[in-house]
Design a protein around this motif. Structure first.
Motif, PDB file in Angstrom:
ATOM      1  N   GLY A   1      78.399  66.219  10.085  1.00  0.00           N
ATOM      2  CA  GLY A   1      78.701  64.945   9.444  1.00  0.00           C
ATOM      3  C   GLY A   1      80.166  64.613   9.319  1.00  0.00           C
ATOM      4  N   PHE A   2      81.047  65.427   9.901  1.00  0.00           N
ATOM      5  CA  PHE A   2      82.476  65.154   9.749  1.00  0.00           C
ATOM      6  C   PHE A   2      83.237  65.694  10.954  1.00  0.00           C
ATOM      7  N   SER A   3      84.274  64.977  11.360  1.00  0.00           N
ATOM      8  CA  SER A   3      85.163  65.448  12.416  1.00  0.00           C
ATOM      9  C   SER A   3      86.550  64.858  12.198  1.00  0.00           C
ATOM     10  N   GLU A   4      87.546  65.564  12.684  1.00  0.00           N
ATOM     11  CA  GLU A   4      88.920  65.086  12.544  1.00  0.00           C
ATOM     12  C   GLU A   4      89.743  65.564  13.734  1.00  0.00           C
ATOM     13  N   THR A   5      90.598  64.697  14.244  1.00  0.00           N
ATOM     14  CA  THR A   5      91.514  65.021  15.332  1.00  0.00           C
ATOM     15  C   THR A   5      92.932  64.698  14.879  1.00  0.00           C
ATOM     16  N   PHE A   6      93.838  65.621  15.142  1.00  0.00           N
ATOM     17  CA  PHE A   6      95.235  65.426  14.744  1.00  0.00           C
ATOM     18  C   PHE A   6      96.120  66.011  15.837  1.00  0.00           C
ATOM     19  N   GLU A   7      97.068  65.214  16.333  1.00  0.00           N
ATOM     20  CA  GLU A   7      97.971  65.706  17.363  1.00  0.00           C
ATOM     21  C   GLU A   7      99.355  65.077  17.204  1.00  0.00           C
ATOM     22  N   ILE A   8     100.379  65.851  17.575  1.00  0.00           N
ATOM     23  CA  ILE A   8     101.769  65.406  17.563  1.00  0.00           C
ATOM     24  C   ILE A   8     102.401  65.849  18.880  1.00  0.00           C
ATOM     25  N   ALA A   9     103.172  64.968  19.490  1.00  0.00           N
ATOM     26  CA  ALA A   9     103.898  65.308  20.714  1.00  0.00           C
ATOM     27  C   ALA A   9     105.329  64.820  20.589  1.00  0.00           C
TER      28      ALA A   9
ATOM     29  N   GLY B   1     100.142  56.629   4.733  1.00  0.00           N
ATOM     30  CA  GLY B   1      98.783  56.677   5.262  1.00  0.00           C
ATOM     31  C   GLY B   1      98.406  58.074   5.711  1.00  0.00           C
ATOM     32  N   PRO B   2      97.664  58.187   6.803  1.00  0.00           N
ATOM     33  CA  PRO B   2      97.190  59.495   7.270  1.00  0.00           C
ATOM     34  C   PRO B   2      98.295  60.381   7.810  1.00  0.00           C
ATOM     35  N   ALA B   3      99.497  59.830   8.013  1.00  0.00           N
ATOM     36  CA  ALA B   3     100.599  60.635   8.530  1.00  0.00           C
ATOM     37  C   ALA B   3     101.507  61.138   7.422  1.00  0.00           C
ATOM     38  N   ASN B   4     101.077  61.047   6.166  1.00  0.00           N
ATOM     39  CA  ASN B   4     101.915  61.438   5.042  1.00  0.00           C
ATOM     40  C   ASN B   4     102.000  62.958   4.925  1.00  0.00           C
ATOM     41  N   LEU B   5     103.201  63.489   5.176  1.00  0.00           N
ATOM     42  CA  LEU B   5     103.447  64.921   5.063  1.00  0.00           C
ATOM     43  C   LEU B   5     102.415  65.751   5.834  1.00  0.00           C
ATOM     44  N   ALA B   6     102.157  65.361   7.054  1.00  0.00           N
ATOM     45  CA  ALA B   6     101.195  66.072   7.892  1.00  0.00           C
ATOM     46  C   ALA B   6     101.946  66.979   8.854  1.00  0.00           C
ATOM     47  N   SER B   7     101.420  68.172   9.097  1.00  0.00           N
ATOM     48  CA  SER B   7     102.103  69.100   9.989  1.00  0.00           C
ATOM     49  C   SER B   7     101.106  70.006  10.695  1.00  0.00           C
ATOM     50  N   LEU B   8     101.533  70.522  11.837  1.00  0.00           N
ATOM     51  CA  LEU B   8     100.795  71.519  12.603  1.00  0.00           C
ATOM     52  C   LEU B   8     101.747  72.643  12.964  1.00  0.00           C
ATOM     53  N   THR B   9     101.213  73.861  13.005  1.00  0.00           N
ATOM     54  CA  THR B   9     102.042  75.039  13.258  1.00  0.00           C
ATOM     55  C   THR B   9     101.424  75.899  14.353  1.00  0.00           C
ATOM     56  N   TRP B  10     102.244  76.388  15.262  1.00  0.00           N
ATOM     57  CA  TRP B  10     101.806  77.341  16.282  1.00  0.00           C
ATOM     58  C   TRP B  10     102.406  78.708  15.975  1.00  0.00           C
ATOM     59  N   PRO B  11     101.686  79.811  16.036  1.00  0.00           N
ATOM     60  CA  PRO B  11     100.291  79.918  16.488  1.00  0.00           C
ATOM     61  C   PRO B  11      99.357  79.152  15.564  1.00  0.00           C
ATOM     62  N   LEU B  12      98.432  78.384  16.181  1.00  0.00           N
ATOM     63  CA  LEU B  12      97.539  77.516  15.429  1.00  0.00           C
ATOM     64  C   LEU B  12      96.408  78.332  14.803  1.00  0.00           C
ATOM     65  N   GLU B  13      96.264  78.208  13.499  1.00  0.00           N
ATOM     66  CA  GLU B  13      95.193  78.880  12.776  1.00  0.00           C
ATOM     67  C   GLU B  13      94.608  77.905  11.766  1.00  0.00           C
ATOM     68  N   PRO B  14      93.336  77.989  11.467  1.00  0.00           N
ATOM     69  CA  PRO B  14      92.363  78.900  12.075  1.00  0.00           C
ATOM     70  C   PRO B  14      91.886  78.386  13.427  1.00  0.00           C
ATOM     71  N   THR B  15      91.280  79.270  14.187  1.00  0.00           N
ATOM     72  CA  THR B  15      90.646  78.894  15.449  1.00  0.00           C
ATOM     73  C   THR B  15      89.213  79.420  15.451  1.00  0.00           C
ATOM     74  N   GLY B  16      88.364  78.822  16.295  1.00  0.00           N
ATOM     75  CA  GLY B  16      86.978  79.234  16.353  1.00  0.00           C
ATOM     76  C   GLY B  16      86.172  78.635  15.215  1.00  0.00           C
ATOM     77  N   CYS B  17      85.005  79.206  14.957  1.00  0.00           N
ATOM     78  CA  CYS B  17      84.082  78.656  13.962  1.00  0.00           C
ATOM     79  C   CYS B  17      84.036  79.547  12.730  1.00  0.00           C
ATOM     80  N   GLN B  18      84.227  78.931  11.585  1.00  0.00           N
ATOM     81  CA  GLN B  18      84.099  79.621  10.312  1.00  0.00           C
ATOM     82  C   GLN B  18      82.912  79.006   9.574  1.00  0.00           C
ATOM     83  N   ILE B  19      81.719  79.428   9.917  1.00  0.00           N
ATOM     84  CA  ILE B  19      80.500  78.891   9.318  1.00  0.00           C
ATOM     85  C   ILE B  19      80.425  79.353   7.868  1.00  0.00           C
TER      86      ILE B  19
END
Length: 230
Positions: free
Chosen positions: A153-161, A98-116
């Motif tokens: 029209g779109f948003s996503e939240t992803f967190e791991i602890a 499902g949505p947890a398939n091969l999902a990862s987060l890396t610190w330092p977290l990039e990108p940050t801020g707004c990329q319009i």
């Protein structure tokens, strides 16, 4: 003619000796003593991930097995408690369905801020190693990574602890489809193993390869001369 032959042989021997010395020096310089960083890795035992997708033709809920993988990197071996200030970076990944398939987060977290016009990212992190065992591996830790993405029209939240007392996973994209993968384990129920490895810098690999090529070349030339003499 009788004088030049011994001199040429002496010169060849000295050149071979110098080449071998250079090759050995390159091998020494390229050895693991010049490690760029230490990589600490945690692989958890399998756990259950609960997922659901709220989209046509209706809500679909399912459970899949998953595994948590953590990596962090430091310039020197750990000798006591550390925080983000003491490491190079860290990564948390989850294998599952499902949505947890091969999902990862890396610190330092990039990108940050707004990329319009791409959208805006908000990130949060927490890294703490509290104590170590006799082998210098973590026995208490508190790690957390989160990334929120927002655009029209779109948003996503992803967190791991993760900690030695348990862990959690959450992922949701409600504006496109509502789904989440989650696990939550109390103290002592999510097992796993920490390991540490020495990671040589790329320059060290190059030096070691150059040293091997030099020594190997000298050995081939020496065997060739021996065959000609015999």
């Amino acid at each position: 003619m009788n004088i030049q032959l011994p001199r040429s042989r002496v010169g060849s021997h000295w050149r071979a000796f110098a080449s071998v010395a250079v090759g050995l020096c390159l091998l020494v310089l390229g050895g693991p003593a010049r490690a760029d960083w230490y990589q600490y890795t945690f692989n958890s035992s399998a756990f259950n991930i609960q997922s659901f997708a709220d989209r046509s033709p209706g809500q679909n809920e399912f459970n899949v097995p998953g595994q948590l993988h953590i990596e962090f990197y430091s310039w020197t071996p750990l000798t006591g408690p550390v925080t983000e200030e003491n490491i190079i970076g860290f990564k948390m990944s989850v294998w599952g369905g499902g949505p947890a398939n091969l999902a990862s987060l890396t610190w330092p977290l990039e990108p940050t801020g707004c990329q319009i016009p791409a959208g805006c990212y908000e990130t949060a992190s927490r890294f703490s190693i509290g104590s170590l065992d006799a082998n210098g591996l973590p026995t208490t830790w508190d790690l957390y990574l989160r990334q929120d993405f927002r655009t029209t029209g779109f948003s996503e939240t992803f967190e791991i602890a993760s900690s030695q007392a348990g862990g959690s996973l959450y992922r949701e994209a409600p504006s496109y489809y509502s789904n989440s993968g989650s696990y939550s384990t109390p103290a002592g129920e999510l097992g796993g193993v920490w390991t540490v490895a020495l990671v040589p810098e790329p320059q060290s690999y190059a030096l070691m390869l150059a040293g091997l090529l030099v020594v190997g070349g000298v050995a081939r030339r020496t065997r060739g001369r021996a065959g000609q003499v015999s």
